[in-house]
Motif scaffolding. Sequence first.
Motif, short mmCIF file in Angstrom:
data_model
loop_
_atom_site.label_atom_id
_atom_site.label_comp_id
_atom_site.label_asym_id
_atom_site.label_seq_id
_atom_site.Cartn_x
_atom_site.Cartn_y
_atom_site.Cartn_z
N PHE A 191 -33.69 -25.16 31.65
CA PHE A 191 -32.84 -26.24 32.13
C PHE A 191 -31.52 -25.69 32.67
O PHE A 191 -30.95 -24.75 32.11
N ASP A 192 -31.05 -26.29 33.75
CA ASP A 192 -29.67 -26.09 34.20
C ASP A 192 -28.79 -27.06 33.43
O ASP A 192 -29.13 -28.25 33.31
N VAL A 193 -27.69 -26.56 32.91
CA VAL A 193 -26.82 -27.35 32.05
C VAL A 193 -25.56 -27.74 32.80
O VAL A 193 -24.93 -26.92 33.47
N TYR A 194 -25.20 -29.03 32.68
CA TYR A 194 -23.98 -29.56 33.30
C TYR A 194 -23.11 -30.19 32.22
O TYR A 194 -23.61 -30.82 31.28
N ASP A 195 -21.79 -30.02 32.39
CA ASP A 195 -20.82 -30.61 31.48
C ASP A 195 -19.74 -31.31 32.29
O ASP A 195 -19.68 -31.19 33.53
N LEU A 196 -18.84 -32.01 31.59
CA LEU A 196 -17.63 -32.55 32.20
C LEU A 196 -16.69 -31.38 32.47
O LEU A 196 -16.38 -30.59 31.57
N SER A 197 -16.20 -31.28 33.70
CA SER A 197 -15.42 -30.11 34.09
C SER A 197 -14.16 -29.94 33.26
O SER A 197 -13.73 -28.81 32.98
N SER A 198 -13.55 -31.04 32.82
CA SER A 198 -12.29 -30.96 32.09
C SER A 198 -12.46 -30.79 30.59
O SER A 198 -11.51 -30.42 29.89
N ASP A 199 -13.67 -31.03 30.06
CA ASP A 199 -13.90 -30.94 28.62
C ASP A 199 -15.40 -30.87 28.36
O ASP A 199 -16.09 -31.89 28.33
N ALA A 200 -15.89 -29.67 28.13
CA ALA A 200 -17.33 -29.46 27.98
C ALA A 200 -17.89 -30.09 26.71
O ALA A 200 -19.11 -30.22 26.57
N SER A 201 -17.02 -30.51 25.78
CA SER A 201 -17.50 -31.07 24.51
C SER A 201 -17.86 -32.55 24.61
O SER A 201 -18.43 -33.11 23.68
#
Length: 216
Positions: A191-201
């Motif tokens: 899987f390619d993983v994506y997060d919120l750019s300003s807060d990966a948590s």
Amino acid sequence: VVIGDNLTGNFNYGVHIATQEVDSGNNVVDTSAAEDSSTVIRVEEVSGDDTITGTADAETLYGHSGNDTIDGGGGADTIYAGSGDDTITYDSADTVIDGGAGNDTLVLESGGSITIDAAAIAKLDNIENIDLSQNGNHTVDNLSINDLIDITDADNELTILGDSGDTVNLHNGDGGNWVASGTVSENGHTFDVYDLSSDASVLTLKVEHDIAQQVA
């Protein structure tokens, strides 16, 4: 009303039936052959791993506990899958699709796609997976940060499975921007993983690597 355990079969209802209830066990409940399903509005399962199939009319389907497979058929259905790891077929006409507790998966109909807009957000809740690998090629379009938060449970984690014939389009700006943060392998899938750019948590989105992906 039919109440039983380990039921299998097609329940051909007339106009007097309003509730289908099945007891514990692994049941198959299919109301799609109903002569007149206008009053077949509630199919309820108490426990067990069950398969529930609705009609072309509007119904309310309850899965409760167990790892259930629920397909409302056509019509503006209301689906509450309950606890367990459930699989629910998405129909854009449905008014509510709530996966409930557990690790729940949304499957699209043959040739179907899903645009994550206000209408879709209003009907989807507690969905942890979208499986595009079944029933042909599909597109998930317009998925934003806020959309993922709205349609998942409190963990804010969504996994999208599929292959090279499928497409996922991510939308920036509604709740923040997506950032790619690497890859992860789970259960034989990459899987390619994506997060919120300003807060990966805040959230996690995993999109199967072979799926065509675009962020805009």
